[in-house]
Write a protein that holds these residues in place. Structure first.
Motif, PDB file in Angstrom:
ATOM      1  N   LEU A 115       0.833  -1.199   0.000  1.00 31.72           N
ATOM      2  CA  LEU A 115       0.000   0.000   0.000  1.00 31.72           C
ATOM      3  C   LEU A 115       0.875   1.260   0.000  1.00 31.72           C
ATOM      4  N   ASP A 116       2.134   1.098  -0.342  1.00 33.17           N
ATOM      5  CA  ASP A 116       3.010   2.256  -0.478  1.00 33.17           C
ATOM      6  C   ASP A 116       2.579   3.082  -1.683  1.00 33.17           C
ATOM      7  N   GLY A 117       2.964   4.327  -1.656  1.00 31.10           N
ATOM      8  CA  GLY A 117       2.611   5.220  -2.754  1.00 31.10           C
ATOM      9  C   GLY A 117       1.916   6.453  -2.231  1.00 31.10           C
ATOM     10  N   GLU A 118       1.092   7.068  -3.063  1.00 32.14           N
ATOM     11  CA  GLU A 118       0.450   8.327  -2.687  1.00 32.14           C
ATOM     12  C   GLU A 118      -0.776   8.073  -1.807  1.00 32.14           C
ATOM     13  N   TRP A 119      -0.785   8.737  -0.670  1.00 30.15           N
ATOM     14  CA  TRP A 119      -1.947   8.767   0.223  1.00 30.15           C
ATOM     15  C   TRP A 119      -2.435  10.215   0.283  1.00 30.15           C
ATOM     16  N   ARG A 120      -3.631  10.376   0.816  1.00 28.51           N
ATOM     17  CA  ARG A 120      -4.148  11.718   1.094  1.00 28.51           C
ATOM     18  C   ARG A 120      -3.998  11.991   2.581  1.00 28.51           C
ATOM     19  N   VAL A 121      -3.766  13.261   2.916  1.00 24.56           N
ATOM     20  CA  VAL A 121      -3.489  13.580   4.309  1.00 24.56           C
ATOM     21  C   VAL A 121      -3.987  14.968   4.642  1.00 24.56           C
ATOM     22  N   GLU A 122      -4.416  15.119   5.881  1.00 27.21           N
ATOM     23  CA  GLU A 122      -4.838  16.420   6.406  1.00 27.21           C
ATOM     24  C   GLU A 122      -4.299  16.532   7.824  1.00 27.21           C
ATOM     25  N   MET A 123      -3.730  17.693   8.161  1.00 31.33           N
ATOM     26  CA  MET A 123      -3.209  17.924   9.504  1.00 31.33           C
ATOM     27  C   MET A 123      -4.250  18.666  10.331  1.00 31.33           C
ATOM     28  N   VAL A 124      -4.518  18.130  11.534  1.00 28.78           N
ATOM     29  CA  VAL A 124      -5.453  18.780  12.457  1.00 28.78           C
ATOM     30  C   VAL A 124      -4.857  18.715  13.849  1.00 28.78           C
ATOM     31  N   GLN A 125      -5.507  19.395  14.771  1.00 25.30           N
ATOM     32  CA  GLN A 125      -5.146  19.308  16.174  1.00 25.30           C
ATOM     33  C   GLN A 125      -5.977  18.213  16.842  1.00 25.30           C
ATOM     34  N   ALA A 126      -5.378  17.588  17.858  1.00 24.22           N
ATOM     35  CA  ALA A 126      -6.077  16.513  18.550  1.00 24.22           C
ATOM     36  C   ALA A 126      -7.411  16.976  19.111  1.00 24.22           C
ATOM     37  N   SER A 127      -7.467  18.241  19.525  1.00 26.79           N
ATOM     38  CA  SER A 127      -8.713  18.766  20.106  1.00 26.79           C
ATOM     39  C   SER A 127      -9.814  18.929  19.069  1.00 26.79           C
ATOM     40  N   ASP A 128      -9.461  18.827  17.787  1.00 26.44           N
ATOM     41  CA  ASP A 128     -10.452  19.060  16.728  1.00 26.44           C
ATOM     42  C   ASP A 128     -11.136  17.788  16.240  1.00 26.44           C
TER      43      ASP A 128
END
Length: 1020
Positions: free
Chosen positions: A49-62
């Motif tokens: 499953l290597d390759g391009e993934w999608r990602v979003e950074m958030v705070q734990a409180s969110d």
């Protein structure tokens, strides 16, 4: 699984007793192939499953883990960014780089209190779609299972498949595997991962390293057939008394009742069958071989075999095949000494972080091959996996190439129990004796052992690094011995609390000086000794390493591991397109420990640093001492003779090779022999001032890691030649000596030398109009501080020498014509020190254009600190950048680091400038007989010793003060001049550590002793 937890909980993040939810039990990493008829050809049933993934950074409180919509199968992630897996969030630009050594990275922003995590806690929400490969899905439909494995992540992950929660995991340096069979469906599936920057696990992962996060090793799907070998525990023993091996394997077979037999075959790597057997299948199938005629495994001769296990169904068809490479060897502590196959072993090691300047810990297979190639080429026979289990492929390479491993648990808690000034606070130590941490710590060492147990290269289990001591470590040690009664346990932390000495089978210390180690070795020790960290290789370091190697004469001294293998510097592209190697603090990270991660014997770009020159020679297993009658060869190998190597014998006349031959010298392992050599000394003695007798050990055939003829070790001895002293050359008739009112000069042979009464020395030296004196050469009593200098306070202690030469004033001069051909000028300087020591610089110039230069320091009668360096710094036009010299080389040498080969070497100022992470003293060459500094056309200057005393010399594009001012290599300006330093002496660089230990006394320059620089200079 009936007890499978189906709902995620945020409470796990700060609960040290929860470290794995729904995680598959740890097991060996053997290779399996399924023989399901519907699939056709046997398959490993793996899907990357290597390759391009999608990602979003958030705070734990969110986010709400129990209701989190991002895990839903139909969640719209089109606004998410993109990231490659494996990689780090920092390297992809989603998080900021942070580097600290001991302290936790949120210290000061908040007050760290275990097991809590910072309020500012980033979470990376990863998503990707996948369709289960047909062969995996076929296995599932035939009663098999499918799992997803995260081979490396930081720091804690929650995992969902198609919106179904499948598991939680910490300890991201061993596999986190989850059964996802029931969550899968036909067609496209979605995996979602919440990867947390901080968890209670962060308290156990305070390694001296960049704090990097994300999915940094491969992610893969794997299917297992209904009948499956889940685990293989293989003991491949070697009996040195009978010179035979034996195999004892325990197999965990899932659904063994559905299989009839298990057959086992042992083959060599050429495919020849060594032994085979068959027995009835059971849940725990034991395989015992009896005596086997096999070759033993060692780092010197890494003989490997392949164990093949075949599960056969009741219908007679093969269900599954499992293979495991094994090496037959016995590693034990006997009579207080660690022995491999019955022989005392000495670890010539390094501590190795997984690191790449562009990829961080997400290193490639080629990176690993490059690293192991470096080890073999530089006689490094052991690696400590500091401070966590490495990628699985690394262990395969160490088995194959021959490297001993201390496999280390992912555990360091330095900042929990250590305050500034190395103050120990026992009560705050994690894990200490706190029961809430025991489960996680025992689980970590268990996961490492289960994965790596079958690797011949793993000879010692380590419980972690710099985590103090306590009952938790005792529990870990007990668990290791229960799981593996053969390999010893290593843990250095008990040195801080000796009531836990029973935790470790080995006396292990960090940065103990050689004399301290010797005291232990002389005191009837009960345990073998290793330095798990020594020779702190930060910047220009690794001095006095020979003092540690000399301890090998004590049987219970069993070597050490240099800290560390590679500089940790992040390569960053700047706005102007240039690239910079950055260290801590360069990313706005505070707190930071700045350049302290620049302590490798390999630079961050994987090129060897000059320090590797000494490491290679001092770690060599074959020690060579030539003499006029022959050569003495000591073979410190344990198992291999020198018969398969070629030895090249050479005679050098004043550095020039004049005779060479190839010979074979057969020295059995562990023995020393003398061999006669008919050196043609009389044929060359009259042609040289000195003859060098050289014998080098080289590969007679190519290896995977080096080509034929590669040199592993050498020995040299210098004997006196009898070259007649050359008669004085006839002075040219057109020579002119002029003594003026302000200046005096000599002209002849197309050259002119001008000496000034007011400037304090030579102000012009020309050849056919080329000027070699931009400004009068200056006295130097200073060097740009090394990292070790800064750490030991050498700058503070020797502050008076920083400007002593630079700001010295000329208080007197005498210029006289000696005869029709010769001019002599004597300048008396007063150093800019409280003592105002007088130094004399003498120039004697004649009409041949030669210049005899001497500098005399009389020795200070008042108490003064030792001198960093003493001599002259001469500024040259920038084109004079080439350096050819006769002395030890080819790389830089220092008083305490010069196990180099005497010869004539060609380099240049740019190559001679070692790019240490923090600019500092570099490029020095000790024991130089002569040197030529030229432009590309060959015009330039030759500096030669005047008498018998050699000198030190460097040619750099930067002055010592320019180096001292710069914080990064790219801050150094484009070179506009060359800086030639000709020194009577320079102090050593040190190497014990980089924060406290001074250069050893014998490598200092005493201020109360005279110094004399005596050289001849001519333009060529």
């Amino acid at each position: 699984m009936a007890d499978k937890i189906t709902t995620a909980s945020a409470a796990w993040l700060t609960d040290p007793t929860v470290f794995a939810v729904n995680r598959t039990p740890a097991h060996s990493n053997h290779v399996t192939f399924s023989h399901i008829p519907a699939i056709g050809e046997p398959s490993d049933l793996k899907q990357s499953l290597d390759g391009e993934w999608r990602v979003e950074m958030v705070q734990a409180s969110d986010i709400d883990l129990e209701e989190e919509p991002f895990a839903a199968e139909d969640f719209d992630d089109s606004a998410f960014g993109r990231i490659d897996v494996p990689s780090h969030l920092q390297n992809a630009g989603y998080m900021n780089h942070k580097y600290v050594n001991i302290q936790y990275p949120w210290d000061g922003h908040e007050n760290p209190q275990e097991p809590n995590v910072p309020e500012t806690n980033h979470v990376a929400l990863y998503r990707r779609t996948f369709t289960v490969a047909e062969r995996l899905d076929t296995a599932r439909q035939n009663g098999g299972t499918v799992s997803i494995t995260f081979h490396g992540m930081a720091t804690a992950i929650y995992v969902w498949v198609n919106g179904v929660f499948v598991g939680y995991g910490e300890d991201g340096y061993t596999p986190n595997e989850f059964d996802i069979t029931e969550a899968l469906h036909d067609g496209e599936n979605v995996v979602a991962v919440a990867c947390y920057e901080y968890a209670s696990a962060s308290w156990l992962e305070d390694q001296d390293y960049w704090r990097l996060h994300g999915l940094f090793r491969s992610v893969e799907l794997a299917a297992q057939p209904h009948v499956h070998i889940e685990d293989m525990k293989v003991e491949a023993d070697w009996n040195p008394e009978t010179a035979t091996g034996s195999l004892d394997a325990l197999l965990a077979v899932r659904n063994a009742k559905n299989a009839a037999t298990v057959s086992a075959t042992l083959k060599d790597l050429s495919g020849n069958v060594v032994w085979e057997t068959a027995l009835a299948a059971s849940d725990e199938t034991g395989i015992v071989s009896g005596s086997l005629d096999v070759k033993p495994w060692s780092a010197e001769s890494p003989a490997l075999y392949e164990l093949q296990v075949v599960v056969i169904g009741h219908d007679g068809a093969i269900v599954e095949t499992a293979t495991q490479r094994v090496g037959f060897r016995r590693f034990r502590i006997e009579d207080g000494i660690m022995k491999l196959n019955g022989k005392r072993v000495v670890f010539k090691g390094a501590d190795r972080h997984e690191f790449d300047a562009k990829r961080g810990r997400a290193i490639t297979r080629q990176d690993m091959i490059d690293d192991i190639t470096f080890c073999k080429r530089h006689n490094i026979n052991a690696i400590r996996t500091s401070h966590y289990p490495n990628q699985e492929y690394w262990y395969d390479l160490c088995d194959e190439y021959g490297i001993y491993l201390i496999d280390e648990t992912n555990l360091e808690t330095h900042g929990s129990w250590c305050l500034p000034g190395d103050v120990v606070t026992e009560d705050s130590a994690v894990p200490g004796s706190k029961p809430e941490w025991e489960g996680a710590c025992v689980d970590r060492v268990n996961s490492m052992m289960k994965r790596d147990y079958n690797h011949a290269s793993v000879v010692i289990w380590s419980l972690g690094n710099e985590s103090y001591a306590g009952d938790v470590f005792r529990a870990m040690s007990v668990h290791v011995h229960e799981l593996d009664p053969n390999r010893p346990v290593h843990y250095e932390g008990v040195t801080h609390n000796r009531k836990y000495d029973d935790v470790t089978d080995i006396e292990s210390r960090m940065y103990a000086h050689a004399d301290e180690i010797e005291e232990y070795l002389k005191s009837d020790p009960k345990k073998p000794y290793i330095s798990c960290e020594y020779m702190h290789a930060m910047g220009n370091s690794v001095g006095n390493m020979d003092e540690y190697v000399a301890l090998e004469r004590y049987p219970q001294y069993q070597g050490g591991f240099i800290w560390d293998f590679i500089d940790q510097a992040i390569l960053v592209r700047l706005p102007d397109g240039d690239e910079r190697l950055c260290y801590g603090g360069d990313f706005g990270d505070r707190p930071s420990d700045y350049e302290f991660a620049g302590d490798g014997i390999v630079f961050a770009d994987r090129t060897p640093s000059p320090k590797a020159q000494d490491v290679k020679q001092l770690y060599a297993n074959v020690r060579i001492v030539p003499g006029e009658t022959g050569v003495e060869i000591a073979n410190d190998n344990l198992f291999v003779s020198t018969a398969d190597y070629v030895f090249v014998t050479r005679v050098l006349a004043d550095g020039e090779p004049v005779w060479q031959a190839e010979q074979r010298f057969d020295v059995p392992a562990g023995e020393t022999k003398h061999f006669d050599i008919e050196w043609p000394l009389e044929a060359y003695r009259g042609q040289a001032n000195e003859l060098t007798l050289e014998v080098s050990q080289r590969l007679a055939a190519a290896e995977e890691w080096a080509s034929k003829g590669y040199e592993l070790s050498f020995g040299q001895t210098v004997v006196a030649g009898s070259k007649p002293v050359a008669a004085s050359e006839t002075k040219p008739v057109d020579g002119i000596v002029t003594v003026g009112r302000w200046n005096a000069g000599v002209q002849g042979s197309g050259r002119e030398i001008l000496l000034s009464r007011t400037q304090g020395g030579i102000v012009s030296y020309t050849l056919d109009g080329r000027e070699f004196v931009l400004r009068r050469p200056t006295l130097t009593t200073f060097r740009a501080l090394t990292d070790n200098d800064r750490g030991a306070g050498h700058g503070y202690d020797r502050a008076q020498w920083v400007g002593a030469g630079r700001y010295a004033k000329c208080v007197n001069n005498t210029i006289e014509q000696v005869n029709d051909d010769t001019l002599k000028a004597v300048y008396e300087y007063e150093l800019a020190t409280p003592q105002r020591t007088h130094v004399t610089i003498t120039y004697v110039a004649d009409t041949t254009g030669k210049l005899h230069l001497s500098v005399d320091y009389p020795g200070e009668t008042q108490e003064a600190p030792t001198i960093p360096a003493f001599g002259l710094e001469w500024t040259l036009p920038v084109e004079y950048s080439n350096l050819r010299f006769y002395g030890p080389g080819p790389d830089e040498t220092y008083a305490d680091r010069k196990h180099a080969k005497l010869g004539i070497w060609n380099t240049n100022a740019y190559d001679d400038h070692a790019p240490y992470l923090m600019p500092q003293e570099t490029g020095n060459h000790e024991d130089v007989r002569w040197a030529e500094i030229t432009d590309d056309a060959g015009h330039g200057m030759r500096v030669s010793r005047h008498g018998e005393s050699a000198f030190a010399l460097s040619l750099q594009p930067y002055s010592a003060f320019m180096l001292e001012e710069a914080q990064h290599q790219d801050e150094l300006p484009a070179p506009k001049h060359m800086f030639l330093r000709v020194l009577a002496a320079q102090m050593g660089v040190g190497g014990d550590d980089s924060w406290m230990s001074p250069v050893h006394p014998q490598y200092h320059i005493p201020a109360d002793k005279p110094l004399h620089l005596d050289v001849d200079i001519e333009l060529i």
